[in-house]
Scaffold this motif. Structure first.
Motif: not given
Length: 232
Positions: A149-151, A153
């Motif tokens: 998810d962070q990648e 975003k």
């Protein structure tokens, strides 16, 4: 296909029952974004896993493997990697690779660790300059399974052409995003799929349902890609 022995450079649990694997082939290999490899357990037992990255200078292969204790199919592969520190693979396999020459906007739909397939395609499109709009829909059962998810975003923040829509089937009160089935989210968001290239990865039953639903939205058969469609 090329058969090659790989050393296991990394084997880490990304989230509950989800594993990140990095392999180093003994000789250079070649594949297209969106293709997969076969882990050779025996000559009559070869198990497919999507390659989660694109070709790189180090020649590494990344895999995202979902493996629960009752999933012997994947757990046996992980155990052999852990015990031996090396594994035989065959590659490349799969016809649902990126059509880099296409100028159509792109929809990438992933279920669970099918994200690895869409990640390879998206990574290459970003490297090529992301010339058209791309919409990545990632469906999971629980929010904690959005392991990248962070990648995603970060990629969205860096690329205005990219839209990322995570869809959680069983969202709790803390989840503020989309809920339900991932193909339903696409059906809700697009009046027509006629002008899009659509790439699909996930369980066969999910891919089959999505294929029939997307036909109702006018998807062009020649612009709908998914290795599952070779078998269902």
């Amino acid at each position: 296909m090329q058969k090659v022995t790989c050393s296991v450079e990394a084997l880490e649990e990304m989230a509950d029952t989800l594993w990140y694997v990095r392999l180093k082939p003994e000789v250079p290999v070649d594949f297209l974004p969106g293709q997969y490899l076969l882990v050779v357990m025996a000559e009559d037992d070869k198990r497919p896993f999507s390659i989660a990255n694109t070709m790189n200078d180090e020649g590494l292969l990344e895999l995202h493997i979902g493996a629960t204790p009752d999933n012997t199919y994947a757990m046996q592969v992980l155990k052999r990697m852990q015990d031996q520190g090396r594994i035989d693979v065959q590659l490349p396999a799969g016809k649902a690779h990126l059509r880099a020459e296409s100028t159509h906007p792109v929809i990438l739909m992933a279920g669970g660790t099918g994200f690895s397939y869409t990640r390879s395609i998206l990574q290459q499109m970003i490297a090529d300059g992301l010339r058209q709009p791309v919409f990545l829909y990632w469906g999971v059962r629980f929010a904690e399974h959005l392991y990248a998810d962070q990648e995603m975003k970060a990629w969205v923040a860096a690329h205005p052409q990219l839209t990322y829509i995570p869809v959680v089937q069983n969202g709790d009160e803390q989840w503020q995003g989309r809920t339900g089935l991932v193909h339903d989210a696409i059906m809700e968001d697009f009046p027509s799929l006629h002008d899009y290239d659509v790439y699909v990865a996930g369980r066969f039953e999910m891919a089959g349902v999505a294929r029939e639903a997307f036909k109702e939205k006018g998807v062009v058969t020649e612009q709908l890609f998914g290795d599952a469609f070779e078998f269902i």
